[in-house]
Design a protein around this motif. Structure first.
Motif, PDB file in Angstrom:
ATOM      1  N   THR A   1       0.834  -1.206   0.000  1.00 33.74           N
ATOM      2  CA  THR A   1       0.000   0.000   0.000  1.00 33.74           C
ATOM      3  C   THR A   1       0.873   1.262   0.000  1.00 33.74           C
ATOM      4  OG1 THR A   1      -1.786  -1.166   1.068  1.00 33.74           O
ATOM      5  CG2 THR A   1      -1.803   1.230   1.305  1.00 33.74           C
TER       6      THR A   1
ATOM      7  N   THR B   1      -7.875   1.384  -1.846  1.00 30.80           N
ATOM      8  CA  THR B   1      -7.140   1.193  -0.590  1.00 30.80           C
ATOM      9  C   THR B   1      -8.104   0.950   0.559  1.00 30.80           C
ATOM     10  OG1 THR B   1      -7.206   3.545   0.045  1.00 30.80           O
ATOM     11  CG2 THR B   1      -5.327   2.831  -1.280  1.00 30.80           C
TER      12      THR B   1
ATOM     13  N   SER C   1      -4.388  -2.963  -0.480  1.00 27.69           N
ATOM     14  CA  SER C   1      -4.691  -2.074  -1.603  1.00 27.69           C
ATOM     15  C   SER C   1      -4.611  -2.888  -2.888  1.00 27.69           C
ATOM     16  CB  SER C   1      -3.670  -0.945  -1.662  1.00 27.69           C
ATOM     17  OG  SER C   1      -2.384  -1.491  -1.827  1.00 27.69           O
TER      18      SER C   1
END
Ligand code: GLA
Length: 380
Positions: A244, A317, A371
């Motif tokens: 992420t 996300t 994510s």
């Protein structure tokens, strides 16, 4: 042009702080070549704070390298780094002392810029500690910008005033090629997330020539090193967090400065940092700012970034602490109304999986901190 796209490299601070020396720099340079990081674009090897003696040379007034850490001086280190096809970066500070209390460049800007040129530096990170109260911060960055122009060598100017004085509005005019806009990152999901989320409004200030630097990456630190939290399971980050982090840095056109120990980098981190699609998103020549496409919940923003070849980067996300978070993209909100007949073909940037053409909306569930980056193409 220096900094046509976000600069990429390695910086010593996150892991090593004051524990730096010539061998570490040389070993890191060797590894960056051997592991294909240089070929992937990571070109700058930057020595951060703590490289010099505690005082300037009384006769010449110059800052001098600490001979215990750099016994052959800085030029020798720089020559080695250059011999490996890398560029060499140094660090100083706009105030009287650096943040770790070594000599700063205040009042010595032109001399220091010449000294860095003598070392063969290609990059200067310029910090903001110990600024005299009477001094004007904007002028101090202008001054070093000029000193670098006068020093006889092309040196990338990496400003670091942590977002003070509305820096994004004037730093490009001072000649900087990248600039920090937040306080320091720590190797925790919370720190990484807060830094990234604080910059959403600022993304439009990044463009070829000067980029908003949201700090060195913590990817691959796993709690170790100077900005790590050790084995504290609640604070250290894991591969899912680093995916992420790296995706956000790429999406936000931030410089990509690796901060983990490259000599012992994990396979997973290396694969992530070398991901060609993510790097392509970061290095896109138009550097268009990402925008928040949809935000089903506060903690699940979805970002969209136009790419120069007509494609889009789309990042889902889940920044929340819930196990699963629903992330959505409503196409109408990003400029694709249903009556246009268009949707987006989405291809996963990491796995390469083509999930087909999605229309009107697309929703996925992500584990906490996870994510998913896609490359999107308009299709009917
Ligand atoms: C400041 C900077 C950091 C690092 C340290 C060095 O805190 O923001 O990135 O350079 O100083 O002391």
């Amino acid at each position: 042009m220096l900094s046509r796209t976000p600069p990429m490299g390695f910086n010593t601070w996150n892991t090593f702080a004051e524990n730096i020396n010539a061998d570490l720099i040389k070993e890191t340079a060797d590894k960056m070549v051997e592991l294909g990081l240089v070929d992937a674009g990571y070109k700058y090897l930057v020595i951060d704070d703590c490289w010099s003696k505690k005082e300037r040379d009384p006769e010449t007034g110059k800052i001098v390298p600490d001979e215990n850490k750099f016994p052959e001086g800085m030029k020798a280190v720089s020559d080695y780094v250059h011999s490996k096809g890398l560029k060499f970066g140094m660090y100083s500070c706009a105030g009287t002392r650096t943040c770790a209390d070594y000599p700063g460049s205040y009042g010595h800007e032109f001399l220091d810029a010449r000294t860095f040129a003598e070392y063969g530096a290609d990059f200067l990170k310029y910090d903001y500690c110990y600024k005299p109260h009477t001094a004007d911060g904007v002028k101090l960055y202008r001054k070093m910008g000029m000193a670098l122009k006068a020093c006889g060598r092309e040196i990338l100017f990496s400003a670091c005033n942590w977002g003070n004085d509305e820096v994004s509005k004037w730093i490009r005019s001072a000649g900087a090629h990248m600039y920090r806009s937040t306080g320091d990152i720590f190797d925790s999901f919370e720190s990484m997330r807060d830094i990234a989320m604080s910059q959403i409004e600022n993304l439009a200030y990044s463009a070829p020539g000067c980029f908003n630097d949201i700090d060195m990456l913590t990817c691959g630190m796993y709690g170790k090193g100077h900005v790590g939290f050790g084995e504290d399971i609640d604070r250290k980050q894991f591969d899912i967090d680093y995916k992420t982090e790296f995706s956000l840095w790429c999406m936000f056109s931030s410089p990509l400065m690796i901060g983990c120990d490259i000599r012992s980098i994990s396979d997973e981190t290396l694969k992530l940092l070398k991901n060609k699609t993510l790097i392509r998103i970061n290095q896109d020549e138009e550097s268009r700012p990402a925008f928040v496409g949809s935000r089903l919940e506060k903690s699940t923003p979805t970002f969209v970034k136009h790419l120069s070849n007509g494609e889009f980067a789309v990042l889902f996300t889940n920044m929340g602490e819930e196990r699963n978070g629903r992330c959505a993209l409503y196409f109408d909100e990003i400029g694709i109304p249903a009556d246009s007949g268009y949707g987006l073909r989405l291809v996963d940037a990491i796995t390469g999986e083509d999930i087909g053409v999605k229309k009107e909306f697309f929703m996925i569930e992500l584990e906490k901190h996870d994510s998913r980056m896609f490359i999107g193409r308009l299709e009917k």
